[in-house]
Design a protein around this motif. Sequence first.
Motif, mmCIF file in Angstrom:
data_model
loop_
_atom_site.group_PDB
_atom_site.id
_atom_site.type_symbol
_atom_site.label_atom_id
_atom_site.label_comp_id
_atom_site.label_asym_id
_atom_site.label_seq_id
_atom_site.Cartn_x
_atom_site.Cartn_y
_atom_site.Cartn_z
ATOM 1 N N ALA A 21 43.792 46.567 44.270
ATOM 2 C CA ALA A 21 44.518 46.685 43.011
ATOM 3 C C ALA A 21 43.821 47.678 42.089
ATOM 4 C CB ALA A 21 44.614 45.321 42.331
ATOM 5 N N SER A 22 44.618 48.437 41.346
ATOM 6 C CA SER A 22 44.052 49.418 40.426
ATOM 7 C C SER A 22 45.070 49.766 39.353
ATOM 8 C CB SER A 22 43.643 50.687 41.183
ATOM 9 O OG SER A 22 44.786 51.293 41.770
ATOM 10 N N VAL A 23 44.584 50.437 38.304
ATOM 11 C CA VAL A 23 45.425 50.930 37.216
ATOM 12 C C VAL A 23 45.274 52.439 37.070
ATOM 13 C CG1 VAL A 23 45.774 50.935 34.718
ATOM 14 C CG2 VAL A 23 45.482 48.771 35.916
ATOM 15 N N GLY A 24 44.028 52.916 37.068
ATOM 16 C CA GLY A 24 43.740 54.317 36.815
ATOM 17 C C GLY A 24 43.600 55.145 38.075
ATOM 18 N N ASP A 25 43.173 56.401 37.885
ATOM 19 C CA ASP A 25 42.979 57.331 38.995
ATOM 20 C C ASP A 25 41.923 56.790 39.958
ATOM 21 O OD1 ASP A 25 44.741 59.084 37.735
ATOM 22 O OD2 ASP A 25 43.134 59.990 36.569
ATOM 23 N N GLN A 26 42.225 56.881 41.257
ATOM 24 C CA GLN A 26 41.309 56.392 42.286
ATOM 25 C C GLN A 26 40.623 57.521 43.042
ATOM 26 O OE1 GLN A 26 40.911 52.675 43.105
ATOM 27 N NE2 GLN A 26 41.449 53.025 40.970
ATOM 28 N N GLY A 27 41.205 58.712 43.017
ATOM 29 C CA GLY A 27 40.662 59.835 43.774
ATOM 30 C C GLY A 27 41.704 60.923 43.866
ATOM 31 N N PRO A 28 41.670 61.743 44.911
ATOM 32 C CA PRO A 28 42.623 62.843 45.046
ATOM 33 C C PRO A 28 44.065 62.342 45.129
ATOM 34 C CG PRO A 28 40.804 63.080 46.600
ATOM 35 C CD PRO A 28 40.690 61.715 46.020
ATOM 36 N N ASP A 29 45.015 63.183 44.680
ATOM 37 C CA ASP A 29 46.431 62.864 44.821
ATOM 38 C C ASP A 29 46.803 62.783 46.306
ATOM 39 O OD1 ASP A 29 46.748 62.952 42.080
ATOM 40 O OD2 ASP A 29 47.281 65.071 42.061
ATOM 41 N N TYR A 30 47.826 61.971 46.591
ATOM 42 C CA TYR A 30 48.337 61.830 47.959
ATOM 43 C C TYR A 30 47.229 61.406 48.934
ATOM 44 C CZ TYR A 30 52.181 64.338 45.798
ATOM 45 O OH TYR A 30 53.180 64.717 44.944
ATOM 46 N N ALA A 75 42.050 34.664 56.922
ATOM 47 C CA ALA A 75 41.357 35.160 55.734
ATOM 48 C C ALA A 75 41.916 36.511 55.298
ATOM 49 C CB ALA A 75 39.853 35.263 55.998
ATOM 50 N N ALA A 76 41.743 36.835 54.025
ATOM 51 C CA ALA A 76 42.183 38.113 53.466
ATOM 52 C C ALA A 76 41.161 38.567 52.438
ATOM 53 C CB ALA A 76 43.566 37.981 52.832
ATOM 54 N N LEU A 77 41.153 39.868 52.185
ATOM 55 C CA LEU A 77 40.237 40.462 51.219
ATOM 56 C C LEU A 77 41.048 41.126 50.121
ATOM 57 C CD1 LEU A 77 37.400 41.423 50.296
ATOM 58 C CD2 LEU A 77 37.684 43.381 51.845
ATOM 59 N N VAL A 78 40.740 40.777 48.872
ATOM 60 C CA VAL A 78 41.376 41.380 47.704
ATOM 61 C C VAL A 78 40.307 42.130 46.916
ATOM 62 C CG1 VAL A 78 42.451 40.919 45.461
ATOM 63 C CG2 VAL A 78 43.227 39.690 47.501
ATOM 64 N N THR A 79 40.571 43.395 46.612
ATOM 65 C CA THR A 79 39.638 44.171 45.801
ATOM 66 C C THR A 79 40.375 44.777 44.607
ATOM 67 O OG1 THR A 79 40.004 46.231 47.043
ATOM 68 C CG2 THR A 79 38.234 44.786 47.802
ATOM 69 N N GLY A 80 39.606 45.111 43.586
ATOM 70 C CA GLY A 80 40.153 45.805 42.432
ATOM 71 C C GLY A 80 39.078 46.718 41.879
ATOM 72 N N ALA A 81 39.459 47.871 41.361
ATOM 73 C CA ALA A 81 38.455 48.793 40.818
ATOM 74 C C ALA A 81 39.116 49.852 39.944
ATOM 75 C CB ALA A 81 37.674 49.470 41.942
ATOM 76 N N ASP A 82 38.400 50.236 38.887
ATOM 77 C CA ASP A 82 38.814 51.348 38.036
ATOM 78 C C ASP A 82 37.597 51.968 37.374
ATOM 79 O OD1 ASP A 82 41.649 51.998 37.908
ATOM 80 O OD2 ASP A 82 41.946 49.923 37.253
ATOM 81 N N ASN A 83 37.612 53.297 37.283
ATOM 82 C CA ASN A 83 36.633 54.059 36.506
ATOM 83 C C ASN A 83 37.442 54.937 35.554
ATOM 84 O OD1 ASN A 83 34.829 55.951 35.468
ATOM 85 N ND2 ASN A 83 33.610 56.046 37.342
ATOM 86 N N PHE A 84 37.351 54.651 34.266
ATOM 87 C CA PHE A 84 38.154 55.346 33.266
ATOM 88 C C PHE A 84 37.438 56.554 32.652
ATOM 89 C CE2 PHE A 84 39.969 51.081 33.420
ATOM 90 C CZ PHE A 84 41.307 51.402 33.600
ATOM 91 N N GLY A 85 36.365 57.002 33.287
ATOM 92 C CA GLY A 85 35.626 58.150 32.773
ATOM 93 C C GLY A 85 36.240 59.478 33.174
ATOM 94 N N VAL A 86 37.532 59.649 32.927
ATOM 95 C CA VAL A 86 38.236 60.887 33.251
ATOM 96 C C VAL A 86 38.708 61.536 31.956
ATOM 97 C CG1 VAL A 86 38.939 60.141 35.549
ATOM 98 C CG2 VAL A 86 40.391 59.605 33.593
ATOM 99 N N LEU A 87 38.875 62.854 31.986
ATOM 100 C CA LEU A 87 39.193 63.598 30.773
ATOM 101 C C LEU A 87 40.534 63.184 30.176
ATOM 102 C CD1 LEU A 87 37.999 67.202 31.709
ATOM 103 C CD2 LEU A 87 36.883 65.558 30.188
ATOM 104 N N ARG A 88 41.463 62.787 31.020
ATOM 105 C CA ARG A 88 42.791 62.497 30.493
ATOM 106 C C ARG A 88 42.937 61.080 29.957
ATOM 107 N NH1 ARG A 88 47.253 60.864 33.794
ATOM 108 N NH2 ARG A 88 46.624 59.609 35.588
#
Length: 360
Positions: free
Chosen positions: A79-88, A134-147
Amino acid sequence: MRTPQLYLAGLASYLPASVVAEDAVAAGWYDEHEWHNSGWTGAAVAGRISAPDMAVDAANQALARSGLDRAEIALLLHASVGDQGPDYWSPHQYVLRHTVGGSIPAAELRQGCNGALTALELAYGYLCAGRRTAALVTGADNFGVLRFDRWRYASGANAGRGSIMGDAATAAVLSTIDGFARVRAMDSMSLPELEEMNRPEGPLFPPALTFDRPVDVAGRQLSFARRFPEAAVAAKHAISSARTELGLRTIAEAGISPTDIARATHVFAGGEGYLRSVLAPIGIDPARGMLAFGRDLGHLSVNDHFAALTHLVATRQVAPGDHVLMISNGVGVSVSAAVVEILSLPEWATGRPESRRETV
């Protein structure tokens, strides 16, 4: 929805060190008036480590704590909200590659701040099909982007609560066999008629890309309120009513009452007034919330709930028999809730907070 066979076998968080709010004010990043009114003491800032790499760290720690063989994992949801890496590109496949590996299904969820709780619900449905346990759920965001401006993204939104964004990652290993905690019930609902609150004016096509300018979250809400003042007022009541209804329903489905809730996790936004507005209508003392923990981190997007639960367990602020309510709402608008019962305290519950990571 009752969940009689869903357990938390492992839990972990990646929390970077915080930038002190007062220092952010002195640097001109954070408005001094908003700082005094909101009560934030800091925001977790990860620096140059990517969100998926933080998720990998948290996931591997949660897997180790679970004691499960990685071959038992049937599904990974990121799960995420912000940019995770390169597009596509597929960050969920990156997380899978560096954690469980193999060829199990993996998917990314974009459900706003409700992402992790939505993943919990979807993973349970998948496990009920009987494909491994069993299942694995992860979430992560780094909002240190210029936009994106973590300190001012919600300035002037008139949401009745101050908000700044912090960076983090969390991970939970779910099991249908056993764990240190049991998910007794969970539920969710949507208010799609309110999606326009978070949509900028203009056509949907061609897509309005924002890489050349900051994401103006507050501006979208202000625009909606200016164009539809009555609807904006009604929206606040609708979200509050839905959240209260869902919280009460999920508690009842867990077979307990609000007085049985020992602690509550929530979105890390606003101060005591906001927390009262979330918990008091459900019949829960706001003092059972996570205000003190969250105000040094900022709003961690999808990670508020699992970060808070990890903290409660690690510091032994919950004990066997305690129930924790997770209650959340996200853009769109969606609302989610879950009730977790602590069955035992795992070995990693040392009584001390988990160490914060150095910014890199």
